[in-house]
Design a protein around this motif. Sequence first.
Motif, short mmCIF file in Angstrom:
data_model
loop_
_atom_site.label_atom_id
_atom_site.label_comp_id
_atom_site.label_asym_id
_atom_site.label_seq_id
_atom_site.Cartn_x
_atom_site.Cartn_y
_atom_site.Cartn_z
N VAL A 29 0.68 -1.29 -0.02
CA VAL A 29 -0.03 0.16 -0.02
C VAL A 29 0.91 1.39 -0.11
O VAL A 29 1.97 1.41 0.83
N ASN A 30 0.62 2.03 -0.83
CA ASN A 30 1.46 3.34 -1.11
C ASN A 30 0.67 4.29 -0.15
O ASN A 30 -0.51 4.56 -0.47
N LEU A 31 1.54 4.90 0.63
CA LEU A 31 0.81 5.96 1.53
C LEU A 31 1.51 7.37 1.51
O LEU A 31 2.80 7.43 1.61
N ARG A 32 0.89 8.19 1.40
CA ARG A 32 1.44 9.80 1.13
C ARG A 32 0.66 10.56 2.34
O ARG A 32 -0.57 10.37 2.61
N ALA A 39 -1.14 14.27 13.43
CA ALA A 39 -2.51 13.99 13.26
C ALA A 39 -2.31 12.58 12.29
O ALA A 39 -3.03 11.61 12.63
N PHE A 40 -1.46 12.85 11.56
CA PHE A 40 -1.39 11.78 10.35
C PHE A 40 -0.43 10.62 10.91
O PHE A 40 -1.01 9.51 10.93
N THR A 41 0.66 11.07 11.57
CA THR A 41 1.58 9.93 12.00
C THR A 41 0.93 9.07 13.19
O THR A 41 1.08 8.17 13.25
N ALA A 43 -2.31 8.65 13.59
CA ALA A 43 -3.37 8.01 13.10
C ALA A 43 -2.74 6.45 12.40
O ALA A 43 -3.21 5.56 12.39
N VAL A 44 -1.64 6.88 11.70
CA VAL A 44 -1.18 5.59 11.34
C VAL A 44 -0.57 4.88 12.35
O VAL A 44 -0.71 3.46 12.09
N LYS A 45 -0.04 5.26 13.13
CA LYS A 45 0.53 4.45 14.43
C LYS A 45 -0.46 3.70 14.79
O LYS A 45 -0.35 2.62 15.14
N ALA A 46 -1.43 4.33 15.21
CA ALA A 46 -2.54 3.60 16.03
C ALA A 46 -3.12 2.32 15.11
O ALA A 46 -3.55 1.38 15.50
N GLU A 91 -7.85 4.62 5.42
CA GLU A 91 -9.05 5.68 4.81
C GLU A 91 -9.66 6.11 6.18
O GLU A 91 -9.90 7.25 6.20
N ALA A 92 -10.18 5.17 6.79
CA ALA A 92 -11.14 5.72 7.82
C ALA A 92 -10.37 6.35 8.87
O ALA A 92 -10.82 7.61 9.17
N ALA A 93 -9.24 5.85 9.20
CA ALA A 93 -8.40 6.79 10.23
C ALA A 93 -7.80 7.91 9.84
O ALA A 93 -7.91 9.02 10.52
N LEU A 94 -7.86 8.16 8.71
CA LEU A 94 -7.05 9.52 8.00
C LEU A 94 -8.46 10.31 7.43
O LEU A 94 -7.70 11.32 6.64
N SER A 95 -9.62 10.04 7.29
CA SER A 95 -10.40 10.53 6.59
C SER A 95 -10.36 11.98 7.14
O SER A 95 -10.32 12.52 8.36
#
Lengths: 187, 99, 1005, 416
Positions: A29-32, A39-41, A43-46, A91-95
């Motif tokens: 999965v490519n993530l940008r 907030a981004f990091t 959420a990704v960590k979670a 997608e959900a976490a980063l919406s």
Amino acid sequence: MAETPWITPAAIAETFPEGLKELPPRAQVNLRGSVTDSAFTDAVKAGTGIALPDTPNKTAAGTDFKALWLSPDEWLLVGEGEAASLVQKLEAALSGQHVAVNDVSANRTIFELSGPHSHPALMKSSEFDFHPRVFAPGDCVQTLIAKSQAIVEQTGETAFHIYVRSSFSRYVGAWLAEALAEYSVAE
Amino acid sequence: MLNIDCPWCGKRHETEFRYGGEAHIARPEDPAKLDDAEWAEFLFMRTNTKGYFAERWLHSHGCRRWFNVIRHTVTHEIVGSYKMGEKPPKLPKSAGGAK
Amino acid sequence: MTQAFRTTSGGRIDRKKAITFTFNGKPYIGYEGDTLASALLANGVHLLGRSFKYHRPRGIVAAGAEEPNSMVQLGEGATTEPNIRATQISLYDGLTASSVNVWPNVEFDISAINGLFAKIMTAGFYNKTFMWPRSMWMKLYEPVIRRAAGWGKAPTQQDPDIYDHMHLHVEVMIVGGGPAGLMAALAAGRAGARVLLVDEQSEFGGSLLSRKRQIGAKDEAGWIAEMVAELEAMPDVTLLSRSTAFGYYDHNYLCVLEQKTDHLPAAERVGKVRQRVWHVRAGQVVLATGAHERPLVFADNDRPGIMLAGSVQTYVNRYGVLPGKKMALFTNNDAAYEAAIDLQAAGGDVVAIIDCRSEVSGELVDAARALDIEILAGHAITGTCGGKRVESVEVRAIQKGAKVYTSAARQIKCDLVAMSGGWSPVVHLFSQSQGQLEYDEEKACFLPGTPRQAQQVAGALAGEFTLKDCLAGGYKAGADAARATGFTPKRKPAAPEIDEPDLSGIEPFWIVPGSRPIGEGMAKHFVDLQNDTTAADIELAVREGFESVEHIKRYTLTGFGTDQGKTSNINALAILSGILDKPIPKVGTTTFRPPYTPVSYGALAGRNLGDWSDPVRVTSIHDWHVENGALFENVGQWKRPWYFPKAGETMQDALNRECLAVRSGVGVLDASTLGKIDIRGPDAAEFLNRIYTNAWAKLGIGRVRYGLMCHEDGMVFDDGTTARLAEDRFLMTTTTGGAAGVLDWLEEYLQTEWPELKVYCNSVTEQWATVSIAGPKAGAVLKKLAPDMDLSQENFPFLSFKEGVVAGIDARVFRISFTGELTYEINVPWTCGRVLWEAVMEAGAEFDITPYGTESMHILRAEKGFIIVGQETDGTTTPQDLGMDWIVSKKKPDFIGKRSFTRSDTARADRKQLVGLLTDKPDDVLPEGAQLVFIPHSPKPMPMAGHVTSSYYSATLGRSIALALVKGGHDRMGQKIFAPLEGKTVTAEIVDPVFYDKEGERLNG
Amino acid sequence: MVKYSIFTIARNALTSHKNWPKQWRSPEPKSSYDVIIIGGGGHGLATAYYLAKEHGMRNIAVLEKGWLGGGNTARNTTIVRSNYLWDESAAIYEKSLQLWEGLAQDINYNVMLSQRGVLNLAHSLGDVREGVRRVNANRLNGVDAEWLDAEGVKDFCPIINISKTARHPVLGATLQRRGGVARHDSVAWGYARAADALGVDIIQNCEVTGIKREGGKVTGVETTRGDIAAKKIGVVAAGHSSVIAEMAGIRLPVTSHPLQALVSEPIKPVIDCVVMSGAVHVYVSQSDKGELVMGAGIDSFNSYAQRGSFHVIEHQLGACLELFPIFSRVRMMRSWGGIVDTCPDASPILSGTSVEGLYFNCGWGTGGFKATPGSGWCFAYTLANDAPHPLNAPFSLSRFESGALIDEHGAAGVAH
Ligand SMILES: Cc1cc2nc3c(=O)[nH]c(=O)nc-3n(C[C@H](O)[C@H](O)[C@H](O)COP(=O)(O)OP(=O)(O)OC[C@H]3O[C@@H](n4cnc5c(N)ncnc54)[C@H](O)[C@@H]3O)c2cc1C
Ligand SMILES: NC(=O)c1ccc[n+]([C@@H]2O[C@H](COP(=O)([O-])OP(=O)(O)OC[C@H]3O[C@@H](n4cnc5c(N)ncnc54)[C@H](O)[C@@H]3O)[C@@H](O)[C@H]2O)c1
Ligand SMILES: Cc1cc2nc3c(=O)[nH]c(=O)nc-3n(C[C@H](O)[C@H](O)[C@H](O)COP(=O)(O)O)c2cc1C
Ligand SMILES: [Zn+2]
């Protein structure tokens, strides 16, 4: 979902010398997103357990996936799990955030190069410096393998995963096979 | 074979990069306001410096970032690279063989 | 009798291992460790070739890379190689070699007749003649000149050998494995740096291999062995012998040619890499490349048997060969005396030492005297005799400053002349690295000045001409290099006691006059042996106004040969300096360029041959195409099926069948190669607005739109459809060849012009395999594969897409059309491409589904008047030229390219515009690329009105159709236009470019 | 001027060649000239020659910062042809080719023009289309041109590999039989000698360091050998055009790049035509001395260094061996680089400027050697008449404003 055959047909894969093989497809999965935005990091960590590496050319492991640094705002998440569910979860976490999540599981083919000749085979194929002093297990790099763009990830003392665009995989596979051929000729 | 310092990835061989020509040529805010000569200036006229030159490179096979480099066009010495929007590094005093 | 000139003992050859080889058809014996040159000399063979212009007999002059003569044709058949220096060929069993550029043979060479015309064939003579009559130049003169030129022959067969490349990064790279280089490697290696040491010779040791020296408790061989052993034991030190650093490029990038199998008998080479080019990026470079000896320039100094003194010493000491039994030594320095002493010690006879210095003294002179060798100080060789081998020299006392020597001549018989004009440090790589040279009067040579790259110099290259200095200088250079790359050198080892004579006395003597002024009489003073350049040629050049050393080089060809003037350049410029009365540094050198010694094309290409010269990209359906007989077209790096002929079909038959299938039933195309870019972010629509010529803000989610991209100059450069996946997300497609360029270009604008736009672009080209099914039956096929998908016109209209399951695979299906027929483009993950394709073929079988390739696709789209970027456009075409004003937004204030449309030329009414053409005869298919005129049969140059961009026979229409760019074409509908072809002129009518289904009714099946 | 011929050579041989006159003088610069040409390359020298010969001007100097003919003239692969796509290009290059055909006799110097034929290979269907297009355009423009299919290519140049399975198979080629090669150095020397004989002062080691102007008009130059006045200045400095433009306060649409070339060791004749392939970057011919002369692709970056990057050469040799497998064991003897001045449309500039009396002849990029006579002839006309000749009128600076570019990229690739 239909069965997904590997890119390299068995007839070709069989000709690969020891030390080279194509891995079965993995979830990629490519993530940008912005690594300076907590907030981004967070959420990704979670969602994945991964603390996204912000140091170039490093990887970081999470629960099911690991992240390969690709650029200042880009990572490749690779794992044995399901890409689609990871995408959904992210997608959900980063919406609401400015991010891009793409299932790219088929976009790249992964080769494993391992064994005593993996370093010389890389030296034949790439201008990047893979010497242990510079590049170690856990490191990754985007560079050229022969004339194809590739991501090279070191997975062990003498083991590497090489991710190439699927349309180049025949070319790269054959190239690496040939690079190793010399070592099976008796001196 | 130039050794180009990507501000993110570090020094890599030139073959990983794509050249982007002269740096700091901003696209005009409102092209419609320019006359043909001014537009031609933006499109085609280039400084083509002999000496230290600010130029753009794209780390096309690496991190895919565009960035700027100060390089001497005679000695090929690279003074430094900097990210888009950053200030260029100071130029060495000696012309490094220019002229 | 074999090996009559072999000494009884000594040398680094293995006398137990005899090797048979053939030269000019005759078998000989040599020993392992020999070069071809040393083995030939051991057998008394001196005549190896003929000179370039005059075809004078020539022999071996040197013992290494600097050799100017002795080029041979090595090997036979597919592995033959031209112009290899005998001095650089390690002898192997079964070696065959022959002289080059001689006919019928080296002993009796017809072209030696050129010698008679020597007076005419001066430098640049060909510029002055062969002009009359004009027609004879191409008919006679040039062919004769060409036939005479060139040395050896290229093979006529494919090279069976393997070559490859390696890339290496080191902290310290050392070039030259002589005493200085070995010490440098030791210092850097002990400090812990990654080290590469290369030497072109078969073993390390450099000039120590040729000289007898006691170094501490060891002799030279023992010392070398000890050094190499310690270095070999260091894991991060790479030692490469038979490896020549041939190029020193910017940013400490060096290329090294390693010859891995050239010294092996044929049987042992099989399967192995023959030559490898190492590409090295070094933190620091230590150059320890040593020095080359210079010849002296005297009358007829070119006969076989006239050699460099140091090389004589090499043959004697290293190879156990006496290059002659009666040697005359001609020198201007002390060091050369060692050659005389060593030859005498090995059983040769030194008949005289002719020294042009008026006073000689010193250790070596005394040693020679002690051996009863006659020393003629203040004398010079003013002529030589002999045919295929020197037989005697003419010696005269020197008159200081005289242009001719008139003193009484003495003939001295000899079969070998050793000469030494001093030493020239091997500055080639240093100069390649942009370092400037400085002339050292005392040492009479150019030395490296301040380096321009991260670099050290050591040993003879740095002017350190004693072994003691070389060892110390080498160590220091290695240590400095290690320090500069972040390592701490170990304490310097104590300097060993070295037994070495004083070698330092030298008095430059650049040209030795004869009994007549230079250029008069028959004698020749050769400067560049390979190109037959004489001192008289240099004088003539100056006389004619060529004064720059660069002009001299090009006019006289000095330094232009395969040796690149290693032994001649310095002499030439010194002679020039004398003629111009300018100091040597003011005259300057010519430019040193890579390669240091010649490198085979095979090695330079490495493995980048055949399919590796450029990657071949294939889709995941490729194998099916191969299995089903597709012929392929190269599109960029991709292989695309071109068409799928059935047994017995012509190409046109196949195309007719494929096209008709699409128009009347259903066809299937592998469209996976189109570029695909995922564009995402809150500003994605705004970004597309700026990138494309048309408007994107209002495109509905789930809808698709076609777009054109222009560069800032207003010229079309790519096109494709883009779908809106979500409010903030688009999937763009690009042309197959344009994908990478478009992505770079998008990133360029995002990162450099509009960083404020929040947009991410990701290439997903290989994420998706694309199978396009087109034709009235396309819906029926898809229905079978995706029973749950609502394909109704209302719910799935043209220019929209749907997500769903097709053939059991998660898919995205687009309704777009490049053929004008009802078309579904099904995207599935790349890995599923073939599965989907086969499912489609199976589902379509009942409709006789027909795979088609790019050629049919081109016909089908041309019938509809759709453009192909790169075919209807050539970088000079605007959207308006293509009749696509409809896609150029009039409302958007700005987009890329807009400003350029109003430039006076770009806005001209009579620009070339896209039209359709119908030939008067429906069977006439115009050639693509045919030029068009309004007035046929006018005189040349004919004013041209445009050209045919696409042209086909359309089975659908039962006639030919063409697209063309025609001046003012949009206003010329119905007019006639002419294509003057070779032999006939075809007439056509200008028509609308849409030939088929103008109303677009077929789109919905 | 002493006439060169076999007879004069023979006569001079009798006096051991001690009586040959200088091919050109080395005069001190005068204080002023009617016309100063900056740049003693082929184009500058040809301009001076035709100014003197065709327009009767005598008070002319050519200022050269190094040795005459030492710029790109000394370092090009010497391909001469006129089969360009667009009418404007075809006209000027064809004029040039016609001048080439009589050049040796005109200047009494053998420039070794060898009209052995030039092949431009097509490797893809797109190449074929472009090739055919160019052949047709050439024919209608009166330029000799033929289209060969793959077999025809093999007949014309038997050592080419036309295997269908090659990575980039040969699908055909354009052939211009009148095209070929010439000896680069001889061209510079021949023009220098001929110009000198007509009174032109060729001043070497004289670098122009400034352009003097008064009231928008040139008045002379500053040089490393002092100031020199001039009524008109023609700049023919190839890679250094921008540097001189800057001295006059103007900007050009020109960037300077390295272009590299190489020669093999001399070998016996194997190829007796010129083969070019823009698609795979191979340009080969064999010189009369026996070396294979090969040009590489252009280096991407700006440079005034006369050297480029080695990967460009390696890439080219891979492609070369695809076409000529038998060259694998031939060896590269020397490689070098030049500085080419490239225009956005790969066409030159022969034009006046906003400064009165200042003219530029530049932008010939990778392909101006073949234009040497025609360029000099047109530029001389322009300088003499203060107006362009119809042949070079389209190559004005104003085309960059109007958009009337003459885009030769498509057909030319690296346009040798
Ligand atoms: C590797 C290579 C291969 C090529 N191959 C071909 C080919 O096959 N066919 C072809 O047609 N073309 C080819 N070209 C292009 C061709 O060489 C040039 O277009 C052409 O030689 C230009 O000639 P010129 O006289 O304008 O330039 P040059 O010969 O470069 O002359 C310009 C002169 O101006 C001088 N100068 C610069 N600044 C100053 C100053 N301030 N004061 C005084 N003098 C100055 C320079 O020293 C130089 O001598 C090639 C070029 C290169 C580099
Ligand atoms: N006046 C004199 O008598 C005189 C002059 C010169 C040297 N010497 C003696 O020669 C020795 C010099 O030692 P040194 O170590 O400086 O030089 P060296 O000549 O011993 O070694 C240099 C080595 O570099 C190799 N080499 C050169 N260019 C190369 C390249 N491009 N790639 C790979 N290898 C390359 C050579 O083949 C050689 O083996 C000393 O013993 C010195 O006394 C004496
Ligand atoms: C057509 C052509 C043929 C050449 N042939 C040779 C040659 O046979 N030997 C050689 O040493 N150099 C040859 N050169 C290259 C020159 O030596 C030199 O490299 C070139 O003029 C560039 O100058 P520079 O290297 O001094 O900068 C040739 C150059 C050209 C343009
Ligand atoms: Zn980077």
